[in-house]
Design a protein around this motif. Structure first.
Motif, PDB file in Angstrom:
ATOM      1  N   ARG A 168      -0.408   8.840  -6.697  1.00  7.61           N
ATOM      2  CA  ARG A 168      -0.792  10.177  -7.185  1.00  7.61           C
ATOM      3  C   ARG A 168      -0.664  10.300  -8.684  1.00  7.61           C
ATOM      4  O   ARG A 168      -0.667  11.406  -9.228  1.00  7.61           O
ATOM      5  N   TRP A 213      -3.522  16.249  -9.919  1.00  9.06           N
ATOM      6  CA  TRP A 213      -3.272  14.813 -10.136  1.00  9.06           C
ATOM      7  C   TRP A 213      -4.537  14.001  -9.841  1.00  9.06           C
ATOM      8  O   TRP A 213      -4.761  12.944 -10.435  1.00  9.06           O
ATOM      9  N   ARG A 272       0.823  -1.215   0.000  1.00  9.32           N
ATOM     10  CA  ARG A 272       0.000   0.000   0.000  1.00  9.32           C
ATOM     11  C   ARG A 272       0.858   1.267   0.000  1.00  9.32           C
ATOM     12  O   ARG A 272       1.756   1.405   0.801  1.00  9.32           O
ATOM     13  N   ARG A 273       0.580   2.140  -0.942  1.00 14.17           N
ATOM     14  CA  ARG A 273       1.225   3.450  -1.015  1.00 14.17           C
ATOM     15  C   ARG A 273       0.173   4.455  -1.427  1.00 14.17           C
ATOM     16  O   ARG A 273      -0.823   4.098  -2.064  1.00 14.17           O
ATOM     17  N   THR A 274       0.384   5.710  -1.128  1.00 13.63           N
ATOM     18  CA  THR A 274      -0.488   6.758  -1.667  1.00 13.63           C
ATOM     19  C   THR A 274      -0.107   6.969  -3.124  1.00 13.63           C
ATOM     20  O   THR A 274       1.025   7.352  -3.412  1.00 13.63           O
ATOM     21  N   LEU A 324     -12.766  12.671   3.702  1.00 16.00           N
ATOM     22  CA  LEU A 324     -11.609  12.248   2.903  1.00 16.00           C
ATOM     23  C   LEU A 324     -12.041  12.040   1.459  1.00 16.00           C
ATOM     24  O   LEU A 324     -13.139  11.523   1.204  1.00 16.00           O
ATOM     25  N   GLN A 341      -4.984  20.198  -6.402  1.00 21.45           N
ATOM     26  CA  GLN A 341      -4.176  18.966  -6.517  1.00 21.45           C
ATOM     27  C   GLN A 341      -4.666  18.252  -7.786  1.00 21.45           C
ATOM     28  O   GLN A 341      -5.441  17.289  -7.725  1.00 21.45           O
ATOM     29  N   ILE A 381      -5.059   9.554  -1.232  1.00 21.60           N
ATOM     30  CA  ILE A 381      -5.886  10.001  -0.102  1.00 21.60           C
ATOM     31  C   ILE A 381      -5.688  11.503   0.073  1.00 21.60           C
ATOM     32  O   ILE A 381      -4.552  11.977   0.065  1.00 21.60           O
ATOM     33  N   VAL A 382      -6.769  12.219   0.201  1.00 21.64           N
ATOM     34  CA  VAL A 382      -6.698  13.680   0.257  1.00 21.64           C
ATOM     35  C   VAL A 382      -7.574  14.210   1.385  1.00 21.64           C
ATOM     36  O   VAL A 382      -8.790  13.988   1.398  1.00 21.64           O
ATOM     37  N   GLY A 383      -6.902  14.881   2.321  1.00 20.07           N
ATOM     38  CA  GLY A 383      -7.633  15.539   3.407  1.00 20.07           C
ATOM     39  C   GLY A 383      -7.618  17.048   3.243  1.00 20.07           C
ATOM     40  O   GLY A 383      -8.364  17.756   3.915  1.00 20.07           O
ATOM     41  N   ALA A 384      -6.753  17.536   2.327  1.00 17.36           N
ATOM     42  CA  ALA A 384      -6.605  18.985   2.134  1.00 17.36           C
ATOM     43  C   ALA A 384      -7.599  19.471   1.091  1.00 17.36           C
ATOM     44  O   ALA A 384      -7.344  19.380  -0.115  1.00 17.36           O
TER      45      ALA A 384
HETATM   46  C1  LIG Z   1      -5.601  12.218   6.816  1.00 18.76           C
HETATM   47  C2  LIG Z   1      -4.651  12.258   5.644  1.00 18.76           C
HETATM   48  C3  LIG Z   1      -4.710  13.328   4.751  1.00 18.76           C
HETATM   49  C4  LIG Z   1      -3.879  13.346   3.628  1.00 18.76           C
HETATM   50  N1  LIG Z   1      -4.019  14.360   2.718  1.00 18.76           N
HETATM   51  C5  LIG Z   1      -3.271  14.350   1.594  1.00 18.76           C
HETATM   52  C6  LIG Z   1      -3.457  15.348   0.598  1.00 18.76           C
HETATM   53  O1  LIG Z   1      -4.290  16.242   0.700  1.00 18.76           O
HETATM   54  N2  LIG Z   1      -2.677  15.271  -0.527  1.00 18.76           N
HETATM   55  C7  LIG Z   1      -1.752  14.280  -0.706  1.00 18.76           C
HETATM   56  O2  LIG Z   1      -1.105  14.266  -1.756  1.00 18.76           O
HETATM   57  N3  LIG Z   1      -1.556  13.319   0.238  1.00 18.76           N
HETATM   58  C8  LIG Z   1      -2.284  13.331   1.364  1.00 18.76           C
HETATM   59  N4  LIG Z   1      -2.117  12.334   2.311  1.00 18.76           N
HETATM   60  C9  LIG Z   1      -1.159  11.236   2.058  1.00 18.76           C
HETATM   61  C10 LIG Z   1       0.122  11.332   2.863  1.00 18.76           C
HETATM   62  O3  LIG Z   1       0.916  12.358   2.326  1.00 18.76           O
HETATM   63  C11 LIG Z   1       0.837   9.964   2.779  1.00 18.76           C
HETATM   64  O4  LIG Z   1       0.024   8.999   3.425  1.00 18.76           O
HETATM   65  C12 LIG Z   1       2.206   9.989   3.429  1.00 18.76           C
HETATM   66  O5  LIG Z   1       3.097  10.790   2.665  1.00 18.76           O
HETATM   67  C13 LIG Z   1       2.803   8.586   3.572  1.00 18.76           C
HETATM   68  O6  LIG Z   1       2.901   7.960   2.301  1.00 18.76           O
HETATM   69  P1  LIG Z   1       2.189   6.571   1.969  1.00 18.76           P
HETATM   70  O7  LIG Z   1       0.708   6.743   2.169  1.00 18.76           O
HETATM   71  O8  LIG Z   1       2.498   6.312   0.510  1.00 18.76           O
HETATM   72  O9  LIG Z   1       2.731   5.532   2.872  1.00 18.76           O
HETATM   73  C14 LIG Z   1      -2.936  12.304   3.429  1.00 18.76           C
HETATM   74  C15 LIG Z   1      -2.876  11.241   4.352  1.00 18.76           C
HETATM   75  C16 LIG Z   1      -3.729  11.206   5.421  1.00 18.76           C
HETATM   76  C17 LIG Z   1      -3.671  10.021   6.365  1.00 18.76           C
END
Ligand SMILES: Cc1cc2nc3c(=O)[nH]c(=O)nc-3n(C[C@H](O)[C@H](O)[C@H](O)COP(=O)(O)O)c2cc1C
Length: 199
Positions: free
Chosen positions: A26, A115, A22-24, A191, A113, A168-171
């Motif tokens: 983009r 992407w 699992r990775r975020t 989210l 954002q 995942i985007v919280g912003a």
């Molecule tokens: C509550 C929450 C909000 C987040 N919001 C954003 C966001 O708005 N934009 C973004 O690119 N990543 C966002 N992230 C992703 C984090 O940047 C990412 O989980 C972190 O860098 C670790 O990387 P990984 O998820 O690949 O392990 C968010 C993660 C969480 C848990």
């Protein structure tokens, strides 16, 4: 009401492997997601797992405050029209609430954002706080935040198991996202999770 194919309860990727991978994500390919994949993702995020009404995620007092919406891009899901849909948990079905592609507007509402708009689908994990706060008062807000974390992680891991990826985007600006998705007044977006084939 659009009924989804039933989810499968067995898979080929182990939990350990899914957690490791699992990775975020983009960056996404333009390829569509299958209806069976969308079904699986929704089920993992907030679906029913047994006839008693229990779900894939835990919920304080079993009050289930979360509502899941999905923004589908043009040709984002094979066999599904573009638009915004609400997941109807009890029927494992989708209700179309908007008939246009809102992915760019969602990305702009998320501090540009851009992407995000590449992904064929974007999940909006929302909450109706009062379902939980009516019982737990202010502490209920804390519980809702925890629950959305459970839902998000399930969605993340299920995406990996399907060979897909999730961001995942919280912003984002709450009111703008609410307006773009045309959410009911008491459904608060918590989210946004774009999903698709990782580039
Ligand atoms: C509550 C929450 C909000 C987040 N919001 C954003 C966001 O708005 N934009 C973004 O690119 N990543 C966002 N992230 C992703 C984090 O940047 C990412 O989980 C972190 O860098 C670790 O990387 P990984 O998820 O690949 O392990 C968010 C993660 C969480 C848990």
């Amino acid at each position: 009401m659009f009924h989804l194919p039933p989810p499968r309860k067995r898979g080929e990727v182990s939990l350990e492997e899914a957690i490791t991978r699992r990775r975020t994500v983009r960056s996404f390919l333009p390829d569509a997601v299958d209806l069976s994949e969308l079904s699986q993702l929704l089920w993992s995020t907030n679906g029913l797992v047994d006839p008693s009404g229990r779900r894939a995620i835990p919920s304080a007092g079993a009050l289930y405050p979360l509502e899941v919406y999905v923004a589908v891009g043009r040709e984002g899901v094979k066999g599904l029209e573009v638009g915004v849909y609400r997941y109807v948990v009890e029927d494992h079905a989708l209700l179309r609430t908007l008939d246009r592609d809102v992915r760019k507007a969602l990305a702009q509402a998320s501090l540009w954002q851009m992407w995000m708009a590449e992904a064929p689908i974007t999940f909006a994990l929302c909450a109706e706080y009062k379902r939980t706060t009516v019982k737990y008062r202010e502490r209920g807000l804390r519980y809702v935040m925890m629950e959305v974390g459970h839902a998000a992680q399930n969605l993340f891991l299920q995406a990996v198991c399907l060979g897909l990826g999730a961001g995942i985007v919280g912003a984002f600006y709450d009111e703008e996202v609410k307006s773009v998705l045309s959410l009911p007044e008491d459904h608060e977006p918590l989210l946004l999770m774009p999903v698709g084939h990782p580039a």
